[in-house]
Design an enzyme around this catalytic site. Structure first.
Site, PDB file in Angstrom:
ATOM      1  N   TYR A 171     -71.918  12.624  -3.543  1.00  0.00           N
ATOM      2  CA  TYR A 171     -71.203  14.013  -3.204  1.00  0.00           C
ATOM      3  C   TYR A 171     -70.500  13.612  -1.928  1.00  0.00           C
ATOM      4  CZ  TYR A 171     -70.750  18.900  -1.958  1.00  0.00           C
ATOM      5  OH  TYR A 171     -70.300  20.083  -1.629  1.00  0.00           O
ATOM      6  N   ASP A 264     -70.137   7.535   3.312  1.00  0.00           N
ATOM      7  CA  ASP A 264     -70.302   8.998   3.695  1.00  0.00           C
ATOM      8  C   ASP A 264     -71.792   9.022   4.249  1.00  0.00           C
ATOM      9  OD1 ASP A 264     -71.277  11.601   3.462  1.00  0.00           O
ATOM     10  OD2 ASP A 264     -69.934  11.865   1.749  1.00  0.00           O
ATOM     11  N   LYS A 292     -73.852  17.390   9.607  1.00  0.00           N
ATOM     12  CA  LYS A 292     -75.552  17.564   9.332  1.00  0.00           C
ATOM     13  C   LYS A 292     -76.222  17.384  10.675  1.00  0.00           C
ATOM     14  CE  LYS A 292     -75.987  17.615   4.256  1.00  0.00           C
ATOM     15  NZ  LYS A 292     -76.006  19.202   4.046  1.00  0.00           N
TER      16      LYS A 292
END
Length: 459
Positions: A171, A264, A292
Protein backbone atom coordinates in the site's frame (compact mmCIF):
# COMPACT_ATOMS: atom_id res chain seq x y z
CA UNK A 1 -9.71 -16.69 36.53
CA UNK A 2 -11.20 -13.50 35.08
CA UNK A 3 -9.69 -12.96 31.61
CA UNK A 4 -10.96 -9.40 31.24
CA UNK A 5 -8.48 -6.56 31.22
CA UNK A 6 -9.62 -3.91 33.68
CA UNK A 7 -12.11 -1.57 32.04
CA UNK A 8 -11.55 1.33 34.42
CA UNK A 9 -8.23 2.92 35.29
CA UNK A 10 -8.76 6.41 36.57
CA UNK A 11 -5.04 7.04 37.00
CA UNK A 12 -4.27 6.18 33.40
CA UNK A 13 -7.03 7.88 31.42
CA UNK A 14 -9.24 10.97 31.60
CA UNK A 15 -12.28 10.51 33.80
CA UNK A 16 -15.87 11.58 33.42
CA UNK A 17 -18.19 11.06 36.37
CA UNK A 18 -21.13 10.79 33.99
CA UNK A 19 -19.53 8.00 31.99
CA UNK A 20 -19.48 4.53 33.51
CA UNK A 21 -18.37 1.29 31.94
CA UNK A 22 -21.11 -0.81 30.39
CA UNK A 23 -20.38 -4.29 31.67
CA UNK A 24 -22.21 -7.58 31.73
CA UNK A 25 -21.59 -10.78 33.61
CA UNK A 26 -17.96 -11.52 34.42
CA UNK A 27 -16.91 -7.87 33.96
CA UNK A 28 -17.18 -8.00 30.16
CA UNK A 29 -18.51 -5.10 28.11
CA UNK A 30 -21.90 -5.92 26.61
CA UNK A 31 -22.62 -2.90 24.44
CA UNK A 32 -21.43 0.58 23.49
CA UNK A 33 -24.59 2.71 23.58
CA UNK A 34 -22.92 6.14 23.65
CA UNK A 35 -20.56 5.21 20.83
CA UNK A 36 -23.51 3.94 18.81
CA UNK A 37 -25.43 7.15 19.51
CA UNK A 38 -22.41 9.22 18.44
CA UNK A 39 -22.09 7.15 15.27
CA UNK A 40 -25.75 7.74 14.40
CA UNK A 41 -25.19 11.47 14.91
CA UNK A 42 -22.03 11.66 12.80
CA UNK A 43 -23.69 9.81 9.94
CA UNK A 44 -25.83 12.92 9.49
CA UNK A 45 -22.75 15.03 8.70
CA UNK A 46 -19.94 12.61 7.70
CA UNK A 47 -20.25 9.95 4.97
CA UNK A 48 -20.77 6.71 6.88
CA UNK A 49 -20.18 8.57 10.12
CA UNK A 50 -16.39 8.26 9.85
CA UNK A 51 -13.49 10.43 8.64
CA UNK A 52 -11.71 7.71 6.68
CA UNK A 53 -13.32 4.73 5.03
CA UNK A 54 -11.04 2.16 6.67
CA UNK A 55 -12.55 2.89 10.09
CA UNK A 56 -15.92 1.62 8.92
CA UNK A 57 -14.52 -1.92 9.07
CA UNK A 58 -14.38 -1.91 12.87
CA UNK A 59 -16.89 -4.42 14.29
CA UNK A 60 -19.43 -4.28 15.79
CA UNK A 61 -19.49 -0.59 14.78
CA UNK A 62 -17.07 2.35 14.97
CA UNK A 63 -16.21 3.33 18.53
CA UNK A 64 -15.88 6.91 19.73
CA UNK A 65 -13.30 8.02 22.29
CA UNK A 66 -12.91 10.95 24.66
CA UNK A 67 -9.21 10.66 25.37
CA UNK A 68 -6.33 8.53 26.43
CA UNK A 69 -3.04 8.35 28.31
CA UNK A 70 -0.07 6.06 27.81
CA UNK A 71 -1.17 2.74 26.30
CA UNK A 72 -4.87 3.27 27.12
CA UNK A 73 -7.92 4.88 25.53
CA UNK A 74 -11.26 5.72 27.11
CA UNK A 75 -14.47 5.58 25.07
CA UNK A 76 -17.65 7.64 25.45
CA UNK A 77 -19.20 4.87 27.54
CA UNK A 78 -16.39 5.10 30.08
CA UNK A 79 -14.69 1.87 29.06
CA UNK A 80 -10.90 1.78 29.20
CA UNK A 81 -8.89 -0.21 26.64
CA UNK A 82 -5.33 -1.23 26.13
CA UNK A 83 -4.77 0.33 22.72
CA UNK A 84 -3.04 -1.60 19.93
CA UNK A 85 -4.54 0.52 17.14
CA UNK A 86 -2.44 3.55 18.09
CA UNK A 87 -4.23 5.76 15.58
CA UNK A 88 -3.50 3.08 12.90
CA UNK A 89 0.18 3.32 13.79
CA UNK A 90 1.32 6.90 14.42
CA UNK A 91 0.98 7.01 18.22
CA UNK A 92 4.31 5.26 18.77
CA UNK A 93 4.94 6.93 22.16
CA UNK A 94 1.45 6.25 23.50
CA UNK A 95 -1.21 8.86 24.20
CA UNK A 96 -0.40 12.19 25.82
CA UNK A 97 3.35 11.58 26.00
CA UNK A 98 4.74 14.25 28.33
CA UNK A 99 7.73 15.32 26.24
CA UNK A 100 5.75 15.36 23.00
CA UNK A 101 2.90 17.34 24.55
CA UNK A 102 5.32 19.82 26.12
CA UNK A 103 7.12 20.41 22.80
CA UNK A 104 3.88 21.07 20.91
CA UNK A 105 2.53 23.33 23.65
CA UNK A 106 5.76 25.34 23.61
CA UNK A 107 5.45 25.93 19.86
CA UNK A 108 1.76 26.87 19.76
CA UNK A 109 2.13 30.47 21.08
CA UNK A 110 4.59 31.18 18.26
CA UNK A 111 2.03 30.54 15.54
CA UNK A 112 0.63 27.69 13.49
CA UNK A 113 2.47 28.24 10.20
CA UNK A 114 4.50 30.96 8.50
CA UNK A 115 4.56 30.31 4.77
CA UNK A 116 8.31 30.76 5.08
CA UNK A 117 11.34 29.00 6.46
CA UNK A 118 12.13 28.29 10.12
CA UNK A 119 14.96 26.40 11.77
CA UNK A 120 12.88 23.42 12.90
CA UNK A 121 12.66 22.40 9.23
CA UNK A 122 16.41 21.90 9.10
CA UNK A 123 16.85 20.62 12.66
CA UNK A 124 14.44 17.75 12.17
CA UNK A 125 15.65 17.05 8.63
CA UNK A 126 19.15 16.68 10.04
CA UNK A 127 17.81 14.19 12.59
CA UNK A 128 16.22 12.16 9.79
CA UNK A 129 19.36 12.25 7.65
CA UNK A 130 21.46 11.08 10.60
CA UNK A 131 19.16 8.09 11.12
CA UNK A 132 18.09 6.91 7.65
CA UNK A 133 20.80 5.13 5.63
CA UNK A 134 21.67 6.93 2.41
CA UNK A 135 19.60 10.03 3.14
CA UNK A 136 21.16 13.36 2.15
CA UNK A 137 18.06 15.51 1.72
CA UNK A 138 14.50 15.56 3.11
CA UNK A 139 11.27 16.83 1.54
CA UNK A 140 8.57 17.60 4.10
CA UNK A 141 5.00 16.65 3.29
CA UNK A 142 1.81 15.88 5.22
CA UNK A 143 0.64 12.35 4.41
CA UNK A 144 2.12 9.11 3.16
CA UNK A 145 -0.04 9.36 0.04
CA UNK A 146 1.52 12.72 -0.83
CA UNK A 147 5.01 11.42 -0.14
CA UNK A 148 4.49 8.52 -2.55
CA UNK A 149 3.29 10.88 -5.25
CA UNK A 150 6.31 13.18 -5.05
CA UNK A 151 8.70 10.21 -4.87
CA UNK A 152 7.24 8.90 -8.12
CA UNK A 153 7.42 12.33 -9.75
CA UNK A 154 11.07 12.70 -8.76
CA UNK A 155 11.86 9.22 -10.14
CA UNK A 156 10.11 10.00 -13.41
CA UNK A 157 11.95 13.29 -13.73
CA UNK A 158 15.30 11.65 -13.06
CA UNK A 159 14.87 8.73 -15.47
CA UNK A 160 12.67 10.13 -18.23
CA UNK A 161 10.48 7.04 -17.88
CA UNK A 162 6.79 6.99 -17.00
CA UNK A 163 5.89 3.58 -15.57
CA UNK A 164 6.67 2.06 -12.19
CA UNK A 165 6.64 -1.37 -10.52
CA UNK A 166 4.89 -2.19 -7.27
CA UNK A 167 3.96 -5.43 -5.50
CA UNK A 168 0.64 -7.09 -4.83
CA UNK A 169 -0.63 -6.26 -1.34
CA UNK A 170 1.69 -3.29 -0.84
CA UNK A 171 0.00 0.00 0.00
CA UNK A 172 1.41 3.36 -1.06
CA UNK A 173 -1.59 5.59 -0.45
CA UNK A 174 -5.06 6.07 -1.82
CA UNK A 175 -4.36 8.19 -4.92
CA UNK A 176 -5.43 7.14 -8.42
CA UNK A 177 -1.81 6.48 -9.33
CA UNK A 178 -0.95 4.27 -6.37
CA UNK A 179 -4.08 2.42 -5.27
CA UNK A 180 -3.37 -0.57 -7.49
CA UNK A 181 -3.00 -4.24 -6.63
CA UNK A 182 -3.62 -3.68 -2.92
CA UNK A 183 -6.67 -5.95 -2.62
CA UNK A 184 -8.56 -8.00 -5.22
CA UNK A 185 -11.40 -6.13 -6.87
CA UNK A 186 -14.93 -7.41 -7.56
CA UNK A 187 -13.55 -9.56 -10.40
CA UNK A 188 -11.01 -11.17 -8.09
CA UNK A 189 -8.09 -9.53 -9.88
CA UNK A 190 -5.39 -7.31 -8.38
CA UNK A 191 -6.20 -4.14 -10.25
CA UNK A 192 -7.92 -0.85 -9.51
CA UNK A 193 -8.72 -0.26 -5.86
CA UNK A 194 -11.70 2.10 -6.07
CA UNK A 195 -14.68 3.13 -8.09
CA UNK A 196 -13.98 6.44 -9.77
CA UNK A 197 -10.34 5.58 -10.32
CA UNK A 198 -9.05 6.16 -13.83
CA UNK A 199 -8.63 2.81 -15.62
CA UNK A 200 -5.54 4.12 -17.39
CA UNK A 201 -3.76 4.11 -14.01
CA UNK A 202 -3.19 0.40 -14.62
CA UNK A 203 -1.20 1.23 -17.74
CA UNK A 204 1.30 3.19 -15.65
CA UNK A 205 2.15 0.35 -13.27
CA UNK A 206 3.20 -3.26 -13.30
CA UNK A 207 2.21 -5.37 -10.30
CA UNK A 208 4.75 -8.03 -9.33
CA UNK A 209 4.47 -10.86 -6.78
CA UNK A 210 6.30 -10.07 -3.52
CA UNK A 211 9.40 -12.22 -3.13
CA UNK A 212 9.71 -13.24 -6.80
CA UNK A 213 13.02 -11.77 -7.89
CA UNK A 214 12.87 -13.37 -11.35
CA UNK A 215 9.53 -11.71 -12.10
CA UNK A 216 10.95 -8.34 -11.05
CA UNK A 217 14.06 -8.86 -13.16
CA UNK A 218 11.96 -9.63 -16.22
CA UNK A 219 10.12 -6.33 -15.77
CA UNK A 220 13.02 -4.06 -14.91
CA UNK A 221 15.29 -5.32 -17.67
CA UNK A 222 12.89 -3.84 -20.21
CA UNK A 223 14.10 -0.46 -18.92
CA UNK A 224 10.58 0.95 -19.11
CA UNK A 225 10.22 1.73 -15.41
CA UNK A 226 11.17 4.87 -13.52
CA UNK A 227 10.83 3.37 -10.04
CA UNK A 228 10.23 0.27 -8.02
CA UNK A 229 8.14 0.82 -4.88
CA UNK A 230 7.91 -1.63 -2.00
CA UNK A 231 7.21 -1.90 1.68
CA UNK A 232 10.49 -3.50 2.81
CA UNK A 233 8.42 -5.43 5.35
CA UNK A 234 4.94 -6.11 3.99
CA UNK A 235 3.17 -4.65 7.01
CA UNK A 236 -0.12 -3.76 5.32
CA UNK A 237 -0.80 -7.34 4.24
CA UNK A 238 0.45 -9.77 6.83
CA UNK A 239 3.63 -8.33 8.43
CA UNK A 240 5.65 -10.50 6.04
CA UNK A 241 9.41 -10.08 6.25
CA UNK A 242 11.31 -10.03 2.94
CA UNK A 243 12.72 -13.39 1.80
CA UNK A 244 16.42 -13.73 2.45
CA UNK A 245 18.41 -11.81 -0.16
CA UNK A 246 15.31 -10.30 -1.78
CA UNK A 247 15.90 -6.66 -0.87
CA UNK A 248 19.54 -7.02 -1.87
CA UNK A 249 18.37 -8.44 -5.19
CA UNK A 250 16.04 -5.49 -5.75
CA UNK A 251 18.91 -3.09 -5.08
CA UNK A 252 21.13 -4.89 -7.58
CA UNK A 253 18.44 -4.96 -10.26
CA UNK A 254 17.66 -1.27 -9.82
CA UNK A 255 21.34 -0.42 -10.11
CA UNK A 256 21.64 -2.57 -13.23
CA UNK A 257 18.62 -1.02 -14.98
CA UNK A 258 18.78 2.61 -13.81
CA UNK A 259 15.55 2.24 -11.81
CA UNK A 260 14.92 4.31 -8.68
CA UNK A 261 14.42 2.05 -5.64
CA UNK A 262 11.81 3.47 -3.24
CA UNK A 263 11.23 1.98 0.20
CA UNK A 264 7.79 2.85 1.57
CA UNK A 265 8.69 3.12 5.26
CA UNK A 266 5.47 4.81 6.31
CA UNK A 267 4.99 1.97 8.83
CA UNK A 268 8.51 0.63 9.26
CA UNK A 269 10.33 3.96 9.51
CA UNK A 270 11.71 4.62 13.03
CA UNK A 271 9.64 1.63 14.21
CA UNK A 272 11.57 -1.46 13.15
CA UNK A 273 14.85 0.14 14.16
CA UNK A 274 16.27 3.61 14.69
CA UNK A 275 16.94 3.85 10.94
CA UNK A 276 13.90 1.82 9.89
CA UNK A 277 13.93 -1.24 7.66
CA UNK A 278 16.79 0.14 5.56
CA UNK A 279 19.01 -0.08 8.64
CA UNK A 280 17.48 -3.34 9.86
CA UNK A 281 18.17 -5.19 6.59
CA UNK A 282 21.26 -3.29 5.51
CA UNK A 283 19.90 -2.28 2.09
CA UNK A 284 20.03 1.39 1.08
CA UNK A 285 17.25 2.61 -1.25
CA UNK A 286 17.41 5.76 -3.37
CA UNK A 287 14.31 7.25 -1.75
CA UNK A 288 12.41 6.49 1.46
CA UNK A 289 8.87 7.66 2.22
CA UNK A 290 8.14 8.30 5.89
CA UNK A 291 5.03 9.12 7.93
CA UNK A 292 3.12 7.65 10.91
CA UNK A 293 5.77 7.24 13.63
CA UNK A 294 7.84 10.27 12.62
CA UNK A 295 5.73 12.77 14.61
CA UNK A 296 4.05 10.64 17.27
CA UNK A 297 0.51 11.13 15.95
CA UNK A 298 0.76 14.57 14.36
CA UNK A 299 0.26 14.84 10.56
CA UNK A 300 3.72 14.73 9.02
CA UNK A 301 5.32 12.83 6.15
CA UNK A 302 8.60 13.05 4.30
CA UNK A 303 10.66 11.78 1.42
CA UNK A 304 14.32 11.22 2.32
CA UNK A 305 16.96 10.32 -0.22
CA UNK A 306 19.94 11.34 -2.28
CA UNK A 307 20.79 14.94 -3.01
CA UNK A 308 21.02 14.14 -6.71
CA UNK A 309 17.38 13.08 -6.82
CA UNK A 310 15.73 15.44 -4.36
CA UNK A 311 17.57 18.62 -5.35
CA UNK A 312 15.72 18.34 -8.66
CA UNK A 313 12.61 19.69 -6.86
CA UNK A 314 14.30 23.11 -7.09
CA UNK A 315 15.11 22.65 -10.78
CA UNK A 316 11.93 21.90 -12.66
CA UNK A 317 10.20 19.18 -10.60
CA UNK A 318 7.33 20.73 -8.65
CA UNK A 319 6.80 19.78 -5.00
CA UNK A 320 4.33 22.02 -3.19
CA UNK A 321 2.05 22.14 -0.17
CA UNK A 322 0.82 24.96 2.04
CA UNK A 323 1.38 22.94 5.21
CA UNK A 324 4.74 21.42 4.29
CA UNK A 325 7.26 21.97 7.09
CA UNK A 326 4.60 23.04 9.58
CA UNK A 327 6.38 24.19 12.77
CA UNK A 328 3.88 22.60 15.16
CA UNK A 329 4.19 19.13 13.68
CA UNK A 330 7.96 19.47 13.32
CA UNK A 331 8.16 20.29 17.03
CA UNK A 332 6.27 17.04 17.56
CA UNK A 333 8.66 15.20 15.27
CA UNK A 334 11.72 16.47 17.09
CA UNK A 335 10.29 15.36 20.44
CA UNK A 336 9.28 11.98 19.02
CA UNK A 337 12.66 11.19 17.52
CA UNK A 338 14.37 12.29 20.75
CA UNK A 339 12.10 9.99 22.77
CA UNK A 340 12.80 7.07 20.45
CA UNK A 341 16.53 7.62 21.08
CA UNK A 342 16.14 6.86 24.78
CA UNK A 343 18.08 3.77 25.89
CA UNK A 344 16.32 0.44 25.50
CA UNK A 345 13.46 1.60 23.26
CA UNK A 346 14.11 -0.75 20.37
CA UNK A 347 15.09 -3.64 22.63
CA UNK A 348 11.76 -3.12 24.39
CA UNK A 349 9.90 -3.05 21.09
CA UNK A 350 11.45 -6.36 20.07
CA UNK A 351 10.81 -8.00 23.44
CA UNK A 352 7.19 -6.90 23.66
CA UNK A 353 6.52 -7.82 20.04
CA UNK A 354 8.06 -11.25 20.49
CA UNK A 355 6.20 -11.86 23.77
CA UNK A 356 2.85 -10.80 22.33
CA UNK A 357 3.32 -12.94 19.21
CA UNK A 358 4.42 -16.03 21.16
CA UNK A 359 1.52 -15.61 23.58
CA UNK A 360 -0.97 -15.49 20.71
CA UNK A 361 0.66 -18.51 19.08
CA UNK A 362 0.44 -20.53 22.30
CA UNK A 363 -3.22 -19.61 22.78
CA UNK A 364 -4.10 -20.60 19.21
CA UNK A 365 -2.18 -23.87 19.47
CA UNK A 366 -3.85 -24.72 22.79
CA UNK A 367 -7.23 -24.47 21.04
CA UNK A 368 -5.93 -26.35 17.99
CA UNK A 369 -6.68 -23.36 15.76
CA UNK A 370 -4.80 -23.30 12.45
CA UNK A 371 -3.11 -19.91 12.30
CA UNK A 372 0.11 -18.00 11.74
CA UNK A 373 1.44 -15.22 13.93
CA UNK A 374 4.04 -12.96 12.32
CA UNK A 375 6.14 -10.36 14.12
CA UNK A 376 8.78 -7.84 13.13
CA UNK A 377 9.73 -5.48 15.94
CA UNK A 378 6.66 -3.87 17.56
CA UNK A 379 4.23 -5.00 14.83
CA UNK A 380 2.38 -8.32 15.15
CA UNK A 381 0.01 -10.02 12.71
CA UNK A 382 -2.48 -12.78 13.50
CA UNK A 383 -3.58 -14.76 10.41
CA UNK A 384 -6.36 -17.19 11.33
CA UNK A 385 -7.12 -20.24 9.22
CA UNK A 386 -3.72 -20.37 7.51
CA UNK A 387 -0.94 -22.40 9.15
CA UNK A 388 2.56 -21.51 7.98
CA UNK A 389 1.48 -18.35 6.13
CA UNK A 390 4.29 -17.21 3.87
CA UNK A 391 2.95 -14.67 1.38
CA UNK A 392 0.26 -12.21 0.36
CA UNK A 393 -1.96 -14.94 -1.06
CA UNK A 394 -1.91 -16.71 2.30
CA UNK A 395 -2.90 -13.48 4.01
CA UNK A 396 -5.86 -13.10 1.66
CA UNK A 397 -6.96 -16.65 2.51
CA UNK A 398 -7.37 -15.88 6.23
CA UNK A 399 -10.81 -16.28 7.81
CA UNK A 400 -11.53 -12.61 8.47
CA UNK A 401 -15.11 -13.30 9.55
CA UNK A 402 -13.78 -15.37 12.44
CA UNK A 403 -11.21 -12.71 13.27
CA UNK A 404 -14.01 -10.11 13.41
CA UNK A 405 -15.75 -12.25 16.03
CA UNK A 406 -12.50 -12.52 17.93
CA UNK A 407 -12.00 -8.75 17.72
CA UNK A 408 -15.42 -8.09 19.30
CA UNK A 409 -14.58 -10.47 22.14
CA UNK A 410 -11.31 -8.62 22.64
CA UNK A 411 -13.19 -5.32 22.80
CA UNK A 412 -15.47 -6.80 25.45
CA UNK A 413 -12.32 -7.55 27.47
CA UNK A 414 -10.85 -4.07 27.11
CA UNK A 415 -8.51 -4.63 24.16
CA UNK A 416 -8.73 -2.23 21.20
CA UNK A 417 -7.09 -3.59 18.08
CA UNK A 418 -7.36 -3.35 14.32
CA UNK A 419 -9.57 -5.39 12.01
CA UNK A 420 -7.52 -7.62 9.75
CA UNK A 421 -5.18 -8.92 12.45
CA UNK A 422 -2.43 -6.28 12.79
CA UNK A 423 -1.28 -5.08 16.23
CA UNK A 424 0.91 -2.04 16.99
CA UNK A 425 2.92 -1.66 20.21
CA UNK A 426 4.02 1.69 21.68
CA UNK A 427 6.80 2.67 24.04
CA UNK A 428 4.10 3.09 26.71
CA UNK A 429 3.10 -0.59 26.78
CA UNK A 430 4.58 -2.49 29.72
CA UNK A 431 5.35 -6.13 30.43
CA UNK A 432 2.19 -6.24 32.54
CA UNK A 433 0.12 -4.84 29.65
CA UNK A 434 1.42 -7.53 27.32
CA UNK A 435 0.69 -10.27 29.86
CA UNK A 436 -2.83 -8.95 30.44
CA UNK A 437 -3.43 -8.78 26.70
CA UNK A 438 -2.39 -12.41 26.19
CA UNK A 439 -4.74 -13.45 28.98
CA UNK A 440 -7.58 -11.50 27.37
CA UNK A 441 -6.75 -13.05 23.99
CA UNK A 442 -7.06 -16.55 25.49
CA UNK A 443 -10.52 -15.79 26.84
CA UNK A 444 -11.66 -13.99 23.69
CA UNK A 445 -10.53 -16.90 21.52
CA UNK A 446 -12.37 -19.46 23.64
CA UNK A 447 -15.59 -17.44 23.41
CA UNK A 448 -15.25 -16.79 19.66
CA UNK A 449 -14.85 -20.54 19.09
CA UNK A 450 -18.23 -21.19 20.68
CA UNK A 451 -19.83 -19.88 17.47
CA UNK A 452 -17.71 -22.06 15.20
CA UNK A 453 -14.15 -22.74 14.23
CA UNK A 454 -12.31 -20.73 11.58
CA UNK A 455 -12.34 -22.06 8.04
CA UNK A 456 -9.10 -23.73 7.00
CA UNK A 457 -7.68 -22.10 3.89
CA UNK A 458 -7.47 -24.27 0.79
CA UNK A 459 -4.10 -23.74 -0.88
Amino acid sequence: MNDAVATTDDAAVPTDDAATATEGAGGLIDSWPRSHEAWERTKRSLPGGISTGLRSAMPPHPLFFEGGAGPRLRDLDGNSYLDYVLGWGPVILGHGHEGLTRAVAAQLPHGATYGAGHLLEAEVAEMVIERVPGAQRVLWSNTGSEASQVALRVARGATGRDRFVKFGGHYHGWTDTMLLGYRPGPDGELGLGSRGQLPRALQEAAIAPWGDLEAVAELLRTRQFAALFCEPVLCNSGVIAPPEGFLEGLRQLCDETGTVLVFDEVITGFRMSRGGAAELYGVVPDLVTLAKAVAGGYPLAAVAGTAELLDATTAGIVHAGTYNGNPVVLAAAKATLEALDEPGVYEGFERHGRDLASGFARALAAQDVAATVNQVGPVVQCIVGVPGSRDFEDFLAADQAFYDRLLVQLLRRGIFTLPGGRWYISTAHTDADIAATIQAFEGALATALEDGRPALAQR
